[in-house]
Design an enzyme around this catalytic site. Sequence first.
Site, PDB file in Angstrom:
ATOM      1  N   HIS A  66      30.563  24.615  37.691  1.00  0.00           N
ATOM      2  CA  HIS A  66      29.560  24.517  36.633  1.00  0.00           C
ATOM      3  C   HIS A  66      29.767  25.595  35.578  1.00  0.00           C
ATOM      4  CE1 HIS A  66      27.246  21.490  38.850  1.00  0.00           C
ATOM      5  NE2 HIS A  66      27.587  22.175  39.937  1.00  0.00           N
ATOM      6  N   GLU A  88      46.698  45.285  39.947  1.00  0.00           N
ATOM      7  CA  GLU A  88      47.049  46.705  39.986  1.00  0.00           C
ATOM      8  C   GLU A  88      48.409  46.903  40.639  1.00  0.00           C
ATOM      9  OE1 GLU A  88      44.086  50.121  40.188  1.00  0.00           O
ATOM     10  OE2 GLU A  88      44.835  50.080  42.250  1.00  0.00           O
ATOM     11  N   LYS A 129      42.384  57.822  32.369  1.00  0.00           N
ATOM     12  CA  LYS A 129      41.574  58.874  32.980  1.00  0.00           C
ATOM     13  C   LYS A 129      41.716  60.192  32.216  1.00  0.00           C
ATOM     14  CE  LYS A 129      41.886  57.116  37.746  1.00  0.00           C
ATOM     15  NZ  LYS A 129      42.375  57.429  39.119  1.00  0.00           N
TER      16      LYS A 129
END
Length: 543
Positions: free
Chosen positions: A386, A355, A506
């Site tokens: 793994h 960000e 937004k």
Amino acid sequence: MSRSALPAWQRLQALAATARTRHLRELWGEGERAAAFSRQAGPLFMDFSKQRLTDEDLAALLDLAGACGIAEAAGALLDGAAVNTTEARPALHTALRAAPDAVIEVAGRNVIPDVQASLARMDSVVSRVHSRQWRGWSGRAITDVVNIGVGGSDLGAYMACAALGEFAAPEAPDLRLHFVSSIDGTQIADLLGALRPETTLFIVSSKSFTTVDTLSNARTALQWMLSENDDAELLLRHHFIGVSAHPGRMRDWGLPEANQIVFWDWVGGRFSLWSAVGLPLALKIGMAGFRDMLAGAQFMDRHFRTTPLADNLPVLLGLIGVWNATFLDIRAHAVLPYDGRLKFFPTYLSQLEMESNGKSVSRAGQPLGYSTCPVLWGEVGPNAQHAFYQLLHQGTQAVSSDFIAPVRRYRQAPQNGLQLQHQLSLANCLAQSRVLMLGDACVENGSAAPEFRRYRGNQPSTTLLLDQLTPYSLGALLALYEHKVFVMSVIWDINPFDQWGVELGKQIADATLQALALGSSGDFDASTEALLRHIRATGGSAP
């Protein structure tokens, strides 16, 4: 002048052309490389000898840092200059951990007394909750605290509470902390089903106090409380605390002043753990522990300001990041903590770095002609071994890594089982970084293995060792990465303190919500219109 026009930049481009054709195995004929490419500051030891760096490469990077004015930029940041240029304000998260007698001015006003007043308000809340004096509407003491936030108002405190669970305040050993961030409702619905309204305290944390995700969850929490008691004013007074830079909006939402803790617009959300946004952590480990974390960060601030560039951990870590992402064209970076307590640290860093530095325009508003922030992800190392280590060891793309581990456990088990497990974790940490560097050359006859078993190595990494994981060392580690991000931003000539890239999404979400709520069409693309029709047809929208 564009950064890429600097002589030091052009020198690095020439050096990188050679570095891209050189294997890390070749660098270990340079003598005392491990000592020359490691540094220590306080509780942190950094080994970057497994990076694709020669002495000449490092010297050129330090020249670039000087040409870009890293030392001067660090001073401007710490002194409160308006380094957030697009919003014309400082980025003064470092003031939140400054000494009480420090003087740091914003618009001619020393902000340190305000910071200390906010810490005192936090201290009061923590003391009242821990002493069972903060009571719910029925008179019962608080047993559960729920932090409602998103992004910087969630990730930092969530990560730190998990990391420092061993330091839970003895005054409140049974206090339970919970975090809600998801807007879809499932997270808070599942949580509320396991809590008692009369003993639950909510922290509504939002810098703007307009964040849709946070306020929607807060309203849901209030409605849940109202099912037990219909006196909203009483419930807000006993069960809700607001943390924001906008006291007026908290008041309009119904929170009395006594239930508000303020921070300031000059604190970026992803840098706000040090403020009242860290209240959940203070409730977890006590204010003494929270202040220890502030002290660790303050140590790193001093180190960043005063240490010569060649020995400065944030500067070196930032320069290595620029070298890999911009000059060696390594577009992916993995953060690999070898301690389960740091399980949320990679997620926290993904916001901090991407960000901040996920930008493609210079401070002057010009498109950049070079790569900036890599894609960052990670997982606790033993789990990741793994999972995605297969790609690191035998995949087709270069990936840089940070390995992070505490040398000692804070507390040892009465038996030696925990200590043996810790040694196993450290052994895996060192082994994996070694194999990533050398490939199968680190084992006898490795080069004779069939191709599908070959490890080519040459994946660069840095190893960060903490003496042990404590509030102080965690504070220093977090501040190290904050300053690393700033160093990279200065080299790239970008502003790391805004996030305009999230704003348009937004806005469009608001318009789309209107279309869903009203059952109407909007000015959308054909794909979105088709998805809206499908949602309406399957009962996902009620006009």
